[in-house]
Design a protein around this motif. Structure first.
Motif, PDB file in Angstrom:
ATOM      1  N   HIS A 163      87.074 -14.782 107.463  1.00 45.56           N
ATOM      2  CA  HIS A 163      87.581 -13.947 106.356  1.00 45.56           C
ATOM      3  C   HIS A 163      88.010 -14.990 105.447  1.00 45.56           C
ATOM      4  O   HIS A 163      89.171 -15.443 105.559  1.00 45.56           O
ATOM      5  N   ASP A 164      87.614 -15.058 104.193  1.00 47.82           N
ATOM      6  CA  ASP A 164      87.927 -16.074 103.089  1.00 47.82           C
ATOM      7  C   ASP A 164      88.329 -15.260 102.091  1.00 47.82           C
ATOM      8  O   ASP A 164      87.331 -14.678 101.161  1.00 47.82           O
ATOM      9  N   SER A 186      89.686 -16.108  99.507  1.00 44.38           N
ATOM     10  CA  SER A 186      89.367 -16.706  98.009  1.00 44.38           C
ATOM     11  C   SER A 186      88.839 -16.224  96.657  1.00 44.38           C
ATOM     12  O   SER A 186      89.221 -16.120  95.739  1.00 44.38           O
ATOM     13  N   GLY A 187      87.578 -15.735  96.962  1.00 44.05           N
ATOM     14  CA  GLY A 187      86.843 -14.882  95.958  1.00 44.05           C
ATOM     15  C   GLY A 187      87.528 -13.711  95.449  1.00 44.05           C
ATOM     16  O   GLY A 187      87.674 -13.606  94.392  1.00 44.05           O
ATOM     17  N   GLU A 247      90.491 -14.949  93.253  1.00 40.00           N
ATOM     18  CA  GLU A 247      89.792 -15.552  91.978  1.00 40.00           C
ATOM     19  C   GLU A 247      89.233 -14.537  90.909  1.00 40.00           C
ATOM     20  O   GLU A 247      89.339 -14.501  89.924  1.00 40.00           O
ATOM     21  N   ALA A 301      93.887 -19.634  96.108  1.00 42.74           N
ATOM     22  CA  ALA A 301      92.751 -19.568  96.456  1.00 42.74           C
ATOM     23  C   ALA A 301      92.152 -20.587  96.990  1.00 42.74           C
ATOM     24  O   ALA A 301      91.101 -20.790  97.969  1.00 42.74           O
ATOM     25  N   ASN A 302      92.286 -21.777  96.523  1.00 44.70           N
ATOM     26  CA  ASN A 302      91.826 -23.085  97.021  1.00 44.70           C
ATOM     27  C   ASN A 302      92.415 -23.290  98.547  1.00 44.70           C
ATOM     28  O   ASN A 302      91.652 -23.768  99.390  1.00 44.70           O
ATOM     29  N   ALA A 326      93.273 -20.995 100.477  1.00 46.51           N
ATOM     30  CA  ALA A 326      92.521 -20.061 101.212  1.00 46.51           C
ATOM     31  C   ALA A 326      90.959 -20.499 101.856  1.00 46.51           C
ATOM     32  O   ALA A 326      90.551 -20.351 102.882  1.00 46.51           O
ATOM     33  N   LYS A 327      90.446 -21.128 100.542  1.00 50.75           N
ATOM     34  CA  LYS A 327      89.177 -21.551 101.044  1.00 50.75           C
ATOM     35  C   LYS A 327      89.027 -22.867 102.000  1.00 50.75           C
ATOM     36  O   LYS A 327      88.163 -22.810 102.464  1.00 50.75           O
ATOM     37  N   ALA A 328      89.971 -23.567 101.891  1.00 50.11           N
ATOM     38  CA  ALA A 328      90.131 -24.819 102.770  1.00 50.11           C
ATOM     39  C   ALA A 328      90.351 -24.369 104.179  1.00 50.11           C
ATOM     40  O   ALA A 328      89.847 -24.969 105.012  1.00 50.11           O
ATOM     41  N   ALA A 382      90.448 -21.071 105.635  1.00 49.65           N
ATOM     42  CA  ALA A 382      89.679 -20.093 106.266  1.00 49.65           C
ATOM     43  C   ALA A 382      88.508 -20.453 107.213  1.00 49.65           C
ATOM     44  O   ALA A 382      88.567 -19.987 108.307  1.00 49.65           O
ATOM     45  N   PRO A 383      87.769 -21.498 106.963  1.00 57.55           N
ATOM     46  CA  PRO A 383      86.675 -21.883 107.954  1.00 57.55           C
ATOM     47  C   PRO A 383      87.248 -22.443 109.175  1.00 57.55           C
ATOM     48  O   PRO A 383      86.500 -22.546 110.113  1.00 57.55           O
TER      49      PRO A 383
END
Length: 92
Positions: free
Chosen positions: A6-7, A9-10, A13, A31-32, A34-36, A38-39
């Motif tokens: 689950h990311d 970030s979207g 945004e 958001a950045n 989370a994007k970094a 999450a994976p």
């Protein structure tokens, strides 16, 4: 093997247009982060089984310290954003 994570970030945004302008940079930074991160959740939990790698094979102390610093920054930003919106959050 597909690893799902689950990311949010979207979703963060998407909130920017509905938030006070002074919060924009904090929300984008959150958001950045989370994007970094999450994976990495699944890899840090399960490793890469198909390659025979455990999380300890993939990550070292520096990786953990960097992720922890990012997580702490995210919590600080979240508290600032919620406080700015008049939402009171107490620590557990």
């Amino acid at each position: 093997m597909t690893i799902l994570s689950h990311d949010p970030s979207g979703e963060l945004e998407e909130l920017i247009d509905r938030m006070p302008r002074e919060l924009t940079s904090l929300i984008l930074e959150l958001a950045n982060i989370a994007k970094a991160l999450a994976p990495e959740h699944a890899r840090s939990t399960y490793g890469e089984p198909s390659a025979g790698l455990t999380p300890w094979d993939i990550y070292g102390r520096d990786d953990a310290e960097r992720a922890l610093a990012m997580a702490r920054r995210a919590v600080d930003m979240m508290n600032t954003i919620l406080k700015s919106l008049g939402i009171n959050v107490t620590d557990p």
